[in-house]
Scaffold this active site. Structure first.
Site, mmCIF file in Angstrom:
data_model
loop_
_atom_site.group_PDB
_atom_site.id
_atom_site.type_symbol
_atom_site.label_atom_id
_atom_site.label_comp_id
_atom_site.label_asym_id
_atom_site.label_seq_id
_atom_site.Cartn_x
_atom_site.Cartn_y
_atom_site.Cartn_z
ATOM 1 N N SER A 101 -1.401 8.188 0.124
ATOM 2 C CA SER A 101 -0.564 8.348 -1.071
ATOM 3 C C SER A 101 -1.266 9.300 -2.022
ATOM 4 O O SER A 101 -2.350 8.983 -2.530
ATOM 5 C CB SER A 101 -0.347 6.976 -1.720
ATOM 6 O OG SER A 101 0.443 7.093 -2.867
ATOM 7 N N HIS B 44 -1.495 -2.939 -8.926
ATOM 8 C CA HIS B 44 -0.505 -1.900 -8.663
ATOM 9 C C HIS B 44 0.617 -1.894 -9.687
ATOM 10 O O HIS B 44 1.190 -0.853 -9.987
ATOM 11 C CB HIS B 44 0.095 -1.963 -7.255
ATOM 12 C CG HIS B 44 0.887 -0.721 -6.939
ATOM 13 N ND1 HIS B 44 2.254 -0.644 -7.098
ATOM 14 C CD2 HIS B 44 0.484 0.512 -6.547
ATOM 15 C CE1 HIS B 44 2.657 0.582 -6.782
ATOM 16 N NE2 HIS B 44 1.607 1.301 -6.446
ATOM 17 N N HIS C 126 3.652 10.582 -0.359
ATOM 18 C CA HIS C 126 2.939 9.646 0.496
ATOM 19 C C HIS C 126 3.466 9.742 1.929
ATOM 20 O O HIS C 126 4.519 10.322 2.185
ATOM 21 C CB HIS C 126 2.975 8.216 -0.067
ATOM 22 C CG HIS C 126 4.193 7.406 0.252
ATOM 23 N ND1 HIS C 126 4.518 6.259 -0.429
ATOM 24 C CD2 HIS C 126 5.183 7.563 1.168
ATOM 25 C CE1 HIS C 126 5.619 5.751 0.081
ATOM 26 N NE2 HIS C 126 6.041 6.524 1.046
#
Lengths: 336, 336
Positions: free
Chosen positions: B208, B287, B311
């Site tokens: 990513s 996250h 990503h």
């Protein structure tokens, strides 16, 4: 710790649609759902609002109706301060027998919405009757029921379908076989100060509540300083700008008991569909901010957190809905 | 604006599993995926790392191997600074023909991992070969391919399956019929400074990336001040504490060109399953913080944002994996 499905055994069916989680999913913290008697097949959720400026009009007639035969199994009351200076007091009543509700409404409808009681205040009713397949609940602790859960037999043990995006849908029994897609657009009929609205099928209602009664000291300060303003901003966004994303109406309400506000609040909002609610909750900056603030708070507090959170979410077909507004200001509820 | 499915037409099958979005879902901002030739059936992604302290060992032999017959269609290189003072330089090479990779690896394996080249530096290879059904890509803008997308014919138009949780899974063609559940636990075989790891089926890799080359002024400052440190904290968490949530290994890498760091970085991490990656991304505080910071940044910048994000995510069966470590420090990659 074993977990149980949020979907009670008697409502499990052969699936045509999968849950978002694998069968061995272990939620990182506990949550609970209301468990009703298997005899309950459908509930009624009636939001009855009065709209005014200044002094609250008396509600003795409604209180008497609630106490009468076929009255609701549970009701509570909350206050919503609108941006235009109007205030709404909303009485929320729950039945677990639609036939009893129908008898009650036939007997008391006119005393709430009839021409004879028009006194210049706005009055409205927003009522849905989801089946048990069409709604779900979620509680952060099992020791205090709110809303429709007060009618239930009790609370579940720890359930599996929570703490992930999509858990709300996965807890609704109908999700086993149905995408719950919306159909139709709202139809508004009005005349003589009276407005009836017929939203489409798939209409979705969420009541999502906060109870900070038991918080003290730092926790209380953190909730009121770091979480509540972010929540309020999100609620204001939905009220003022929600229509573009499928939110027909939002009210951010403070619960009142004996006429006085208590340390409990809830947002209630009407959505075009469960899907529209999911999209806002998962990805709109206003709810990402709420989620982030709540998560930070809960991480800081850990299991010691005394804030209680709950929600109830329903979807309803077109014939399970009733929306009527009398002498209300423009933009009230689903009128707009 | 019409959108197209991220799943290319030739990989669409009769579904037994539904997407998370309704067919009329309109993403709130555009994203794009790589489009490969229909002739491509499987790719190889080879991460080749060298581990050292101080001066970087020469990579001339590897560079020559990449340039040789059957070499990768694309490769790039990045640097990872470990908490223990070791540094890794990772060369990431992509093939869209597994047979070519097999010939190449047979010819050059010993020059990277063989006993004859052991010089005290750690060397490793982490290689998977997902089929086209088993991987997906996502790009915030269509004008600059990275990673496996460099091998592709080009970019799609705006795709539908993004900007919601579950989009990653919905973009992987296999999700049409398969939950991609993991099976088996990693097996580690070691001896004489050499470690081979065989993770289970369903192993998941995400790369990513972030590219702030084109940012200037306030945007650049905002990225470096408000976003990057939050991203780094999340990457450190996965590296140091990820195993408990199914993240076997995480590296936060800075791309190097001609030996010098450039304004591009990426996280790469190995997960027990796509599901474990989903759970972290959707609900872990580390996250959620990254997502919140990125969203705030992108909202502030609007369409003028010049940060590029991309990503690539793959799942792999047990026979599509190769993990080998020679003379590496404890805890390197999947050794632990």
């Amino acid at each position: 710790m074993t977990v149980e499905s949020a979907i009670p055994e008697h409502l499990r069916t052969g699936r045509t649609r999968h849950r978002r989680i694998p069968d061995d999913f272990a939620p990182p913290y506990p949550s609970f759902v209301a468990r009703s008697s298997t005899a309950v097949r459908q509930v009624v959720m009636a939001y009855l609002g009065i709209q005014f400026r200044g002094e609250r009009p008396p509600l003795a007639v409604l209180d008497a109706a609630f106490a009468a035969v076929d009255g609701p199994g549970h009701h509570d009351r909350a206050r919503v301060d609108g941006p235009d200076g109007t205030t709404e007091v909303v009485s929320i009543a729950y039945w677990d027998d639609p036939a009893a509700f129908d008898r009650w409404f036939a007997a008391h409808r006119e005393s709430w919405l009839g021409d004879a009681v028009r006194d210049g205040h706005g009055r409205w009713a927003e009522i849905i009757r989801p089946t048990v397949e069409e709604h779900e609940t979620l509680f952060s602790s099992p020791d205090r029921a709110e809303g429709v859960a007060v009618l239930a037999d009790g609370m579940s043990g720890e359930v599996q379908e929570h703490a992930y995006w999509g858990g709300m849908r996965d807890r609704i029994p109908l999700s086993q076989t149905d995408p719950m897609a919306p159909s139709g657009e709202p139809v508004v009929e009005s005349g003589g100060g009276r407005v009836r609205v017929r939203p489409g099928s798939g209409l979705c209602l969420i009541r999502s509540g906060q109870d900070w009664t038991a918080t003290e000291g730092d926790e209380r300060a953190m909730y009121l300083r770091d979480v509540e303003p972010v929540l309020r901003a999100g609620m204001d966004f939905l009220r003022d700008e929600g229509r573009a994303i499928g939110c027909y109406a939002n009210r951010y309400a403070t619960v009142v008991e004996d006429g006085e506000p208590v340390d409990r609040s809830f947002g209630m909002s009407w959505w075009r569909s469960l899907d529209a609610l999911e999209r806002w909750a998962e990805s709109h900056p206003t709810h990402v901010a709420i989620f982030g603030a709540a998560m930070k708070y809960l991480m800081a507090m850990g299991p010691a957190a005394r804030l209680r959170l709950y929600h109830e979410v329903s979807v309803a077909t077109a014939d399970e809905q009733c929306f009527e507004y009398v002498d209300c200001v423009p933009g009230t509820g689903l009128m707009g």
